[in-house]
Design an enzyme around this catalytic site. Sequence first.
Site, PDB file in Angstrom:
ATOM      1  N   LYS A 187       0.431  -1.293  -0.226  1.00 16.57           N
ATOM      2  CA  LYS A 187       0.459  -0.565   0.363  1.00 16.57           C
ATOM      3  C   LYS A 187       1.201   0.990  -0.048  1.00 16.57           C
ATOM      4  O   LYS A 187       1.540   1.578   1.130  1.00 16.57           O
ATOM      5  CB  LYS A 187      -1.193   0.322   1.336  1.00 16.57           C
ATOM      6  CG  LYS A 187      -2.011   0.725   1.231  1.00 16.57           C
ATOM      7  CD  LYS A 187      -2.992   1.340   2.706  1.00 16.57           C
ATOM      8  CE  LYS A 187      -2.155   2.418   3.218  1.00 16.57           C
ATOM      9  NZ  LYS A 187      -2.291   4.208   2.439  1.00 16.57           N
ATOM     10  N   GLY A 240       6.412   4.493   9.549  1.00 16.32           N
ATOM     11  CA  GLY A 240       5.757   5.582   9.188  1.00 16.32           C
ATOM     12  C   GLY A 240       5.910   6.418  10.464  1.00 16.32           C
ATOM     13  O   GLY A 240       6.715   6.689  10.977  1.00 16.32           O
ATOM     14  N   GLU A 262      10.165   0.547  10.402  1.00 22.67           N
ATOM     15  CA  GLU A 262      10.995   2.018  10.599  1.00 22.67           C
ATOM     16  C   GLU A 262      10.609   3.790  10.739  1.00 22.67           C
ATOM     17  O   GLU A 262       9.261   3.473  10.023  1.00 22.67           O
ATOM     18  CB  GLU A 262      11.600   1.805   8.719  1.00 22.67           C
ATOM     19  CG  GLU A 262      12.933   2.843   8.590  1.00 22.67           C
ATOM     20  CD  GLU A 262      12.242   3.987   8.865  1.00 22.67           C
ATOM     21  OE1 GLU A 262      12.511   4.776   9.510  1.00 22.67           O
ATOM     22  OE2 GLU A 262      12.553   4.375   7.510  1.00 22.67           O
ATOM     23  N   CYS A 296      12.846  10.945   8.526  1.00 25.84           N
ATOM     24  CA  CYS A 296      12.792  10.123   9.816  1.00 25.84           C
ATOM     25  C   CYS A 296      14.091  10.410  10.240  1.00 25.84           C
ATOM     26  O   CYS A 296      14.372  10.282  11.114  1.00 25.84           O
ATOM     27  CB  CYS A 296      12.564   8.553   9.309  1.00 25.84           C
ATOM     28  SG  CYS A 296      13.467   7.884   7.929  1.00 25.84           S
ATOM     29  N   GLU A 393       8.282  15.025  17.167  1.00 25.19           N
ATOM     30  CA  GLU A 393       8.526  14.931  16.235  1.00 25.19           C
ATOM     31  C   GLU A 393       8.479  16.196  15.482  1.00 25.19           C
ATOM     32  O   GLU A 393       7.077  15.668  14.671  1.00 25.19           O
ATOM     33  CB  GLU A 393       8.943  13.430  15.211  1.00 25.19           C
ATOM     34  CG  GLU A 393       9.207  13.303  14.264  1.00 25.19           C
ATOM     35  CD  GLU A 393       9.411  11.758  13.253  1.00 25.19           C
ATOM     36  OE1 GLU A 393       9.869  11.193  13.175  1.00 25.19           O
ATOM     37  OE2 GLU A 393       8.164  11.353  12.788  1.00 25.19           O
TER      38      GLU A 393
HETATM   39  P1  NAI Z   1       1.001   7.329   9.436  1.00 24.23           P
HETATM   40  O1  NAI Z   1       2.525   6.458   9.658  1.00 24.23           O
HETATM   41  O2  NAI Z   1      -0.033   7.582   9.301  1.00 24.23           O
HETATM   42  O3  NAI Z   1       0.958   7.168   8.031  1.00 24.23           O
HETATM   43  C1  NAI Z   1       2.273   6.290   6.679  1.00 24.23           C
HETATM   44  C2  NAI Z   1       1.583   4.859   6.425  1.00 24.23           C
HETATM   45  O4  NAI Z   1       0.954   4.534   6.826  1.00 24.23           O
HETATM   46  C3  NAI Z   1       0.589   5.706   5.532  1.00 24.23           C
HETATM   47  O5  NAI Z   1       0.755   4.216   3.723  1.00 24.23           O
HETATM   48  C4  NAI Z   1      -0.764   5.360   5.451  1.00 24.23           C
HETATM   49  O6  NAI Z   1      -1.901   4.844   5.181  1.00 24.23           O
HETATM   50  C5  NAI Z   1      -0.602   4.271   6.809  1.00 24.23           C
HETATM   51  N1  NAI Z   1      -1.753   3.525   7.784  1.00 24.23           N
HETATM   52  C6  NAI Z   1      -2.139   4.792   8.841  1.00 24.23           C
HETATM   53  N2  NAI Z   1      -2.177   3.760   9.692  1.00 24.23           N
HETATM   54  C7  NAI Z   1      -2.968   3.079   9.616  1.00 24.23           C
HETATM   55  C8  NAI Z   1      -2.983   2.327  10.173  1.00 24.23           C
HETATM   56  N3  NAI Z   1      -3.878   2.124  11.101  1.00 24.23           N
HETATM   57  N4  NAI Z   1      -2.767   0.718   9.582  1.00 24.23           N
HETATM   58  C9  NAI Z   1      -2.575   0.334   8.125  1.00 24.23           C
HETATM   59  N5  NAI Z   1      -1.578   0.917   8.426  1.00 24.23           N
HETATM   60  C10 NAI Z   1      -1.661   2.825   8.462  1.00 24.23           C
HETATM   61  O7  NAI Z   1       2.094   9.168   8.921  1.00 24.23           O
HETATM   62  P2  NAI Z   1       1.351  10.375   8.332  1.00 24.23           P
HETATM   63  O8  NAI Z   1      -0.499  10.355   9.018  1.00 24.23           O
HETATM   64  O9  NAI Z   1       0.885  10.252   6.241  1.00 24.23           O
HETATM   65  O10 NAI Z   1       1.884  11.428   9.241  1.00 24.23           O
HETATM   66  C11 NAI Z   1       2.129  11.419  10.144  1.00 24.23           C
HETATM   67  C12 NAI Z   1       3.210  11.927  11.009  1.00 24.23           C
HETATM   68  O11 NAI Z   1       4.410  11.044  11.176  1.00 24.23           O
HETATM   69  C13 NAI Z   1       4.385  12.740  10.640  1.00 24.23           C
HETATM   70  O12 NAI Z   1       4.513  14.267  10.701  1.00 24.23           O
HETATM   71  C14 NAI Z   1       5.591  12.429  11.002  1.00 24.23           C
HETATM   72  O13 NAI Z   1       6.258  12.691  11.688  1.00 24.23           O
HETATM   73  C15 NAI Z   1       5.745  11.016  10.778  1.00 24.23           C
HETATM   74  N6  NAI Z   1       6.140  10.169   9.511  1.00 24.23           N
HETATM   75  C16 NAI Z   1       7.383   9.676   9.276  1.00 24.23           C
HETATM   76  C17 NAI Z   1       7.864   8.689   8.346  1.00 24.23           C
HETATM   77  C18 NAI Z   1       9.606   8.427   8.576  1.00 24.23           C
HETATM   78  O14 NAI Z   1      10.188   7.906   7.492  1.00 24.23           O
HETATM   79  N7  NAI Z   1       9.184   7.343   9.242  1.00 24.23           N
HETATM   80  C19 NAI Z   1       7.118   8.979   7.450  1.00 24.23           C
HETATM   81  C20 NAI Z   1       6.086   9.734   7.239  1.00 24.23           C
HETATM   82  C21 NAI Z   1       5.674   9.928   8.377  1.00 24.23           C
END
Ligand code: NAI
Length: 490
Positions: A187, A240, A262, A296, A393
Amino acid sequence: MSATAMKRPTIPAIKQTKLLIDGKWVDPIDGKSFETLNPATGEAIAKVAEASAKDVDKAVKAARKALESGPWSKTDAADRGKMMFKFADLIEKNKDELAALEALNCGKTITDSYGDIDGTVNTLRYYAGWADKIEGKTVPVRGSFLSYTLRQPVGVVGQIIPWNFPLLMLAWKWGPALACGNTIVMKPAEQTPLSALRVGELALEAGFPAGVVNLINGFGETTGDALVVHPDVDKIAFTGHVDTAKIIQKRAADTLKRTTFELGGKSPNVIFADADMQQAVDGAFHAIYFHCGQCCTAGSRLFVEDKIHKEFVDRLVAKAKGRKLGDQMDPTTEQGPQVSKEQQDKILHYCNVGQKEGATLVLGGKRHGDKGFFVEPTVFDGVKDEMTIAKDEIFGPVVSVLPFKGFDEVVDRANRTFYGLAAAVFTKNIDKAHLYAKAVKAGTVWVNCYHIVDTTTPFGGFKMSGQGRENGEAALEHYTETKTVTIKLG
Ligand code: NAI
Ligand code: MG
């Protein structure tokens, strides 16, 4: 390619918006779709198909069939490697289109996008080389037996990736998974599905049999969750937010899936007074402002030794004032928009909180322009460890400067976080460099540099920044199961 040599890219045609299931591009069963935007304008680029739990189930079934009875299950390891090399070649061949698509959808500058495509190609080639080198062992057991181990694929792997490095994250996850013979249901992030869909087409062209790679666009709580709870998915690999990982780990518990994570960080970047000043200023600047702070590993806690603190902040601020913000498709642009309004709002909220809690806003803190999701490069000085902006973060171009006096003090403060993804130190003193590298709790430590991430070296987090490692040989462990075979002799 240098920015001056590079021409403004043409806006690519959007070639693919459907779901990739069982080697075919299909419409979702419920017929739903959602818009994906250009973050520089907030305008829609395309509508992409949205997968429901029913589509996820179809994709998982296709991946299962490909794993157990399709041609993939009979493909020699060397031939898997060959397909991966061909896939990498096709990405390289379509580099201009892919870089433009990535920039358009994600908001990263066109120059950074080219860097991401190079990283994507390198990663796929690195793991293509591994495909026929993943070996078991013969084991000296007691008694008259021969024991050996086989390393077999984990199975059907669900992969959920974020929007900050859409294609590179795909490569980090497809590379080891394919090298080890797994099949994939991925996804992409809902904000940035377009580049993954285009390389999905290239994957078919490269010859991966039907069902080996499947792409299901959609949102986290629905599409992502359906993948996480699916009983026939063996593993979830996720990149994420740490809070999303906590939800995923709980939701994956009923089926005891393997999980690797990660997650983010609040990475400490420590500048000692004996550092090369210019190198340290440039390093601290790159640490926080690269890709608008949407990394990240962003160096968001900047510890600066008292003795040089004032001069250092002055030089950092002067450099940040010169940053050219604007259209990400312009090769001279240095900073594009944040990925979404949600991210822009989150960052601006933290800029307010920082001021309310008493940090000194030296630069930025505001939206840039009146269109799209831009945020000014921001510097907070005089930040205290217990302030919200020193703990959370922010994932934006916002650095917290924290002055310090001594070595032990700064190591202790650097480690006072539940994160542990990356850390850096700038010093000319070799003892300090090595002592810091040993003492700091982080999966990656940089000395006199920042954001150097290579596909050959393990990458991942200590503490709540993750579980498992990506990149390098380390990733292979998380995409294989070890089987012991014992034979009675004589
Ligand atoms: P997120 O962690 O919600 O999303 C990342 C991925 O997980 C996306 O594909 C999303 O659709 C999926 N996802 C979200 N909720 C899920 C669930 N309950 N079950 C399965 N998949 C799920 O991150 P988001 O909302 O895009 O960004 C929020 C914050 O997360 C950012 O401000 C940042 O602080 C952090 N982040 C960290 C990243 C990293 O590289 N470690 C990358 C993106 C965001
Ligand atoms: Mg989220």
